[in-house]
Motif scaffolding. Structure first.
Motif, mmCIF file in Angstrom:
data_model
loop_
_atom_site.group_PDB
_atom_site.id
_atom_site.type_symbol
_atom_site.label_atom_id
_atom_site.label_comp_id
_atom_site.label_asym_id
_atom_site.label_seq_id
_atom_site.Cartn_x
_atom_site.Cartn_y
_atom_site.Cartn_z
ATOM 1 N N GLY A 147 0.792 -1.222 0.000
ATOM 2 C CA GLY A 147 0.000 0.000 0.000
ATOM 3 C C GLY A 147 0.821 1.266 0.000
ATOM 4 O O GLY A 147 0.258 2.372 0.036
ATOM 5 N N ASN A 148 2.142 1.159 -0.003
ATOM 6 C CA ASN A 148 2.985 2.344 -0.082
ATOM 7 C C ASN A 148 2.722 3.051 -1.415
ATOM 8 O O ASN A 148 2.936 2.459 -2.480
ATOM 9 N N THR A 149 2.250 4.290 -1.333
ATOM 10 C CA THR A 149 1.795 5.016 -2.521
ATOM 11 C C THR A 149 2.765 6.148 -2.823
ATOM 12 O O THR A 149 3.175 6.888 -1.921
ATOM 13 N N PHE A 176 6.752 10.071 -1.750
ATOM 14 C CA PHE A 176 5.927 9.154 -0.969
ATOM 15 C C PHE A 176 4.745 9.913 -0.389
ATOM 16 O O PHE A 176 4.887 10.994 0.166
ATOM 17 N N LEU A 177 3.544 9.351 -0.539
ATOM 18 C CA LEU A 177 2.337 9.981 -0.011
ATOM 19 C C LEU A 177 1.946 9.379 1.337
ATOM 20 O O LEU A 177 1.924 10.065 2.351
ATOM 21 N N SER A 195 -7.618 14.884 1.668
ATOM 22 C CA SER A 195 -7.033 13.784 2.439
ATOM 23 C C SER A 195 -5.530 13.957 2.615
ATOM 24 O O SER A 195 -4.849 14.519 1.747
ATOM 25 N N THR A 196 -5.057 13.467 3.727
ATOM 26 C CA THR A 196 -3.619 13.384 3.970
ATOM 27 C C THR A 196 -3.199 11.947 4.266
ATOM 28 O O THR A 196 -2.024 11.687 4.507
ATOM 29 N N PRO A 237 -3.135 20.070 -8.941
ATOM 30 C CA PRO A 237 -2.285 21.120 -8.395
ATOM 31 C C PRO A 237 -1.513 20.603 -7.190
ATOM 32 O O PRO A 237 -1.677 19.462 -6.788
ATOM 33 N N GLU A 238 -0.699 21.489 -6.600
ATOM 34 C CA GLU A 238 0.175 21.074 -5.516
ATOM 35 C C GLU A 238 -0.545 20.176 -4.530
ATOM 36 O O GLU A 238 -1.677 20.397 -4.174
ATOM 37 N N PHE A 239 0.113 19.136 -4.137
ATOM 38 C CA PHE A 239 -0.528 18.083 -3.357
ATOM 39 C C PHE A 239 -0.679 18.494 -1.904
ATOM 40 O O PHE A 239 0.216 19.056 -1.330
#
Length: 927
Positions: A629-631, A642-643, A683-684, A898-900
């Motif tokens: 699940g590492n996105t 990495f999110l 979301s974060t 746009p910017e995350f």
């Protein structure tokens, strides 16, 4: 001086003992003394405890009473142009030795008399000639302006002015102010909302003077070209410094070009202040004035006035969008509409508006204004009606007022704000750079910084980007006023108590401009251009658009190209349109390399180097995920960030990543059918959605998920043995997955499922296997011909044609990098060619395939190598963009974000929405 004979009346030189004419002896005791030295008139004293700086005009040696134009050695009484040694009584053209009574006629005609009486009479005349005019000069004031004495009664009848922008703190909130001129003397009066300069902060007041009423000369501020400035600074209830400054530069925006010219006289009492400066020139009625107040807090509070004249009244006109313009769509109906609203205000003196005739484009002016009388302080609201009934749909209507459109008796007319613009009934299909923004509806995204900028004038609110074969257009809005800048780009500090070193310091150029820079990566490669990194976004900027402005006006604009390690001007044109909060601009596509995809970093900067930034692009943000699940996310497929990773149930592993059909959410699905979702823009981290697993023992493990509803995240789930399920809402756990059917019994190699355009395809992993497809989503009834692949098949994407499958374009990715494709729904197949093996050795398999909303194809390997097609039609060539972490199981090339984190940017209407392998889109299926 000569001796007069008491007998014959003739004159002899001083020192003679007898008359040179008749010989009579002189009486030495009565020889008059030599001429006395002139007596200086007294200098008026300066009131104590009130003035902080004595003006030059009150000092000796200037134009005052001593050696100036006053009583002694000036233009006054002694040795000047008055009575003594001038055209007066003594040695001039008066009575003695001049053309007066002495030496007239012949000597025999004179009456002999006593020399003592004669000299006494002359002495009295001389004394009167000196004392009387001197007394008059002392008794009468040298000007008729207000006395700078801390008593403000002489301002009662002055014309008072208001402020355009009010401060948020009372110490620099100006309630009223006024200016007066007398010859070369300039007077200013200010009243604030609390005691003047009462805090420990430095409060500053600046009076800008445009002496020649020419905005092309002097310091550029609020439409004026200020040649002079009075600046006043103080704290703890006292004025600590006051100066008269002159602007000495051709660089109209350089604040450091002010030079000291002289001093001022200042008096304060409670909430009022008055000051006087002697100007180098007399100011006529055409001079313009602007007052600015400011404190020295980290984010200074300030207020600013309108540009005004000292006398004659000022008419202030604010123009606003009319009430019948739809603010959401930027349109007006084709009828008689209230298009422009004017709020007129009278300041200073009374006046009459003779006529107001705004300019109108695209419609017919209906309302005409004339003969409105206003007194100081009066305000009126006027709606301007236009007729758009004959204007074609999609056409622009613009109404604007300038000072030249107003005829009045006022000395000044100031128009504030931008005239409204709108489209009739509907915006145009493309982007028009015209200062109207209805054509950007659905094409912008809100900015969502995690840290807010304290300057609202550079705090980005939303951005947009549209890229076509003809032009690239950009949109930016801010929370405050775009390009407002600073009236005074300086924060006044208190003098240092410590001594400094010697030497001359050249001041650094300081301006009050705000800057907008748009960095453009035209080849979607960080290996070229200037590396620009903001937050988690990094691009290789090949071009940059730079625009700067102040006081709401654009100062300069340019398009630059990065070459040889520096930015060089291209001399290419930049089209710009703006209002008070929004700006749109465009450049020709040929000017930036004719790129089909762009990514940009948009940055705003104020004079204090505070910045805000946003991201916009037409190239997507690919996301990849591994089995844990590492996105990871990338702006361009090159640099990966990495999110987050979800909290998986023990034993679960992620098998797919997909985006909802409405583009608002991203989903992960595990081998047991559990889901996790991410709300784009808010979301974060990942949130658990469907927590009920499927019966893996009965149906085998899940391998893929596809969305079918445009309204809810309703999805299909497929297992390895071909069983498929449906779920109404993948974000909740109220209902579990519902078993639907089995694609084909006897097979246990299913690997992918895609639904779009009313057709659903299922892919098997075995080489040269057929695809199964369904026309209703309920059951699979047909198969395509075998793909002809020689390697295991991993991923499927297709572009739906018309109803059915006959003209669907199918793409099947194989582990070895070969892509099999069909343009007739799987009847015939051919090869697009093998994808390259990158340097470093990629011996693993290709696992992810997707087509982004702009039409570009993306593929990824399980070791994280990422590729993007060079076109949107043939997909015959791919470029390696970069490598993410390894262990990748799926990719989703999402819509440009746009910017995350931030919402997705809607793609322009002309772009065909396409289906992608892991990016599931399409119409709602029947269930």
């Amino acid at each position: 001086m000569l001796l007069e004979c008491p007998k014959c009346g003739s004159f002899s030189p001083i020192g003679s003992i007898s008359c040179l004419k008749c010989g009579v002896a002189f009486d030495v005791a009565h020889v008059p003394p030599s001429e006395a030295a002139p007596v200086a008139a007294p200098v008026p004293s300066v009131p104590s405890g009130i003035t902080t700086t004595i003006p030059e005009s009150a000092r000796a040696g200037k134009e005052g009473l001593v050696n100036g134009r006053g009583a002694v050695n000036g233009g006054g009484i002694t040795n000047g142009r008055a009575r003594a040694s001038g055209p007066g009584l003594v040695n001039g053209t008066g009575m003695v030795n001049g053309t007066g009574m002495a030496d007239r006629g012949d000597a025999g005609a004179r009456m002999p008399g006593s020399p003592v009486r004669r000299w006494q009479f002359l002495a009295v005349l001389i004394a009167l000639a000196i004392i009387i005019p001197t007394f008059l000069l002392i008794a009468l004031p040298r000007h008729t302006g207000p006395a700078i004495d801390g008593s403000f009664g002489d301002w009662v009848h002055a014309e008072m002015f208001d402020m355009q922008a009010a401060a948020i703190t009372p110490d620099v909130t100006v309630l009223e102010w006024s200016v007066q001129t007398v010859d070369k003397d300039l007077f200013v009066y200010i009243q604030t909302g609390t005691s003047m300069m009462s805090s420990s902060n430095v409060d500053s007041f600046y009076l800008f003077v445009d002496s020649d009423n020419n905005p092309a000369t002097g310091y550029a501020v609020s439409g004026l070209g200020a040649d002079y400035m009075i600046d006043l600074h103080g704290w703890d209830g006292q004025v600590r410094s006051s100066s008269l400054m002159e602007f000495d530069s051709q660089d109209q925006y350089n604040w450091t070009s002010w030079t000291l010219l002289g001093s001022t006289t200042v008096a304060i009492s409670a909430d009022k202040l008055e000051a006087m400066a002697e100007m180098p020139i007399a100011l006529d009625s055409g001079a313009q004035y602007l007052l600015v107040s400011q404190n020295n807090l980290p984010d200074p509070a300030y207020s600013a006035s309108y540009p005004v004249s000292a006398k004659g009244g000022t008419l202030i006109i604010h123009q606003y969008t009319g009430p019948e313009i739809d603010q959401n769509t930027g349109t007006v109906p084709a009828s008689l509409v209230s298009f422009l609203r004017l709020v007129v205000k009278c300041e200073g003196g009374d006046g009459v508006i003779n006529s107001i005739v705004p300019s109108v484009a695209g419609a017919n002016l209906v309302t005409r204004i004339s003969d409105i009388s206003l007194k100081a302080g009066d305000t009126q609201t006027i709606d301007i009606m236009v007729d758009t009934s004959s204007t074609p749909a999609g056409s622009l209507v613009a109404v604007n007022l300038t000072a030249n459109d107003v005829a009045s008796t006022f000395s000044d007319v100031v128009v504030v704000g931008d005239g409204p613009k709108a489209y009739v009934t509907t915006p145009p299909l493309g982007i028009s750079i015209d200062g109207a923004f209805g054509d950007w509806n659905g094409r912008t995204s809100p900015d969502s910084d995690s840290a807010q900028v304290n300057d609202p004038n550079i705090n980005i609110a939303s951005t947009g980007l549209v890229n076509t074969t003809a032009y690239a257009a950009f949109y930016v809005s801010v929370e405050g006023k775009i390009f407002q800048g600073a009236y005074v780009p300086s924060i006044e500090g208190k003098p240092s108590t410590q001594g400094g070193g010697g030497g001359q310091v050249t001041p650094h150029r300081t301006t009050g401009q705000d800057f907008l820079r748009i960095y453009i990566d035209s080849d979607i490669s960080n290996a070229t251009g200037q590396l620009v990194q903001r937050g988690n976004k990094t691009i290789g900027a090949d071009y940059m658009i730079e625009i700067d402005g102040v006081n709401g006006k654009i100062v300069s604009q340019s398009l630059m190209k990065y070459s040889g390690g520096e930015w060089l001007s291209t001399a290419k044109s930049v089209a710009v349109g703006k209002d008070s909060q929004e700006i749109e601009l465009s450049v020709a596509s040929a000017s930036i390399g004719n790129s089909a995809s762009l990514v940009t970093i948009i940055e705003t900067t104020d004079w204090r180097e505070r910045t805000d930034w946003a991201w916009a692009g037409t190239a997507p943000d690919p996301w990849v995920v591994d089995s844990s699940g590492n996105t990871y996310q990338s702006a361009d497929g090159g640099t990966w960030s990495f999110l987050a990773s979800p909290a998986l149930v023990p034993g679960d592993r992620v098998v797919d990543i997909a985006q909802s059909q409405d583009l608002s959410q991203v989903f992960l699905v595990t081998n047991t059918g559990r889901t996790y979702y991410w709300n784009i823009g808010t979301s974060t981290n990942w949130t658990a959605g469907e927590t009920n697993p499927i019966d893996v023992a009965t149906y085998s493990e899940a391998v893929t998920m596809s969305f079918y509803s445009a309204h809810n995240p309703s999805a299909w789930l497929m297992t390895k043995n071909g069983s498929y399920f449906w779920l109404m809402d993948a974000t909740g756990n109220k209902k579990p997955w519902t078993y639907q059917d089995i694609a084909a019994s006897g097979y246990t190699d299913f690997t992918d499922l895609v639904y779009a355009g009313g057709t659903m395809y299922a892919l098997r992993s075995s080489p040269n296997s057929s695809l199964l497809f369904s026309l209703n989503g309920n059951t699979f009834t047909s198969v395509t011909n075998p793909t002809g692949s020689t390697s295991n098949q991993t991923e499927l994407a297709f572009i739906p044609g018309a109803a059915g499958s006959a003209d669907d374009k199918l793409f099947v990715l194989c582990e070895n990098g070969n892509i099999r494709n069909s343009s007739d729904g799987g009847v015939t197949w051919n090869s697009l060619g093998n994808l390259p093996v990158p340097t470093g050795g990629n011996t693993s398999k290709y696992v992810g395939l997707g087509i982004d909303p702009s039409g570009y194809m993306w593929v990824v390997t399980d070791t994280g190598y990422c590729y993007r097609s060079t076109d949107t039609t043939t997909y015959s060539n791919f470029v390696f963009t970069g490598q993410s972490a390894g262990g990748i199981v799926a990719v989703v090339p999402m819509t440009a974000i746009p910017e995350f984190p931030a919402p997705a940017v809607p793609i322009i209407a002309m772009v065909i929405v396409v289906a992608i392998g892991r990016f599931r889109s399409g119409r709602k299926a029947q269930s």
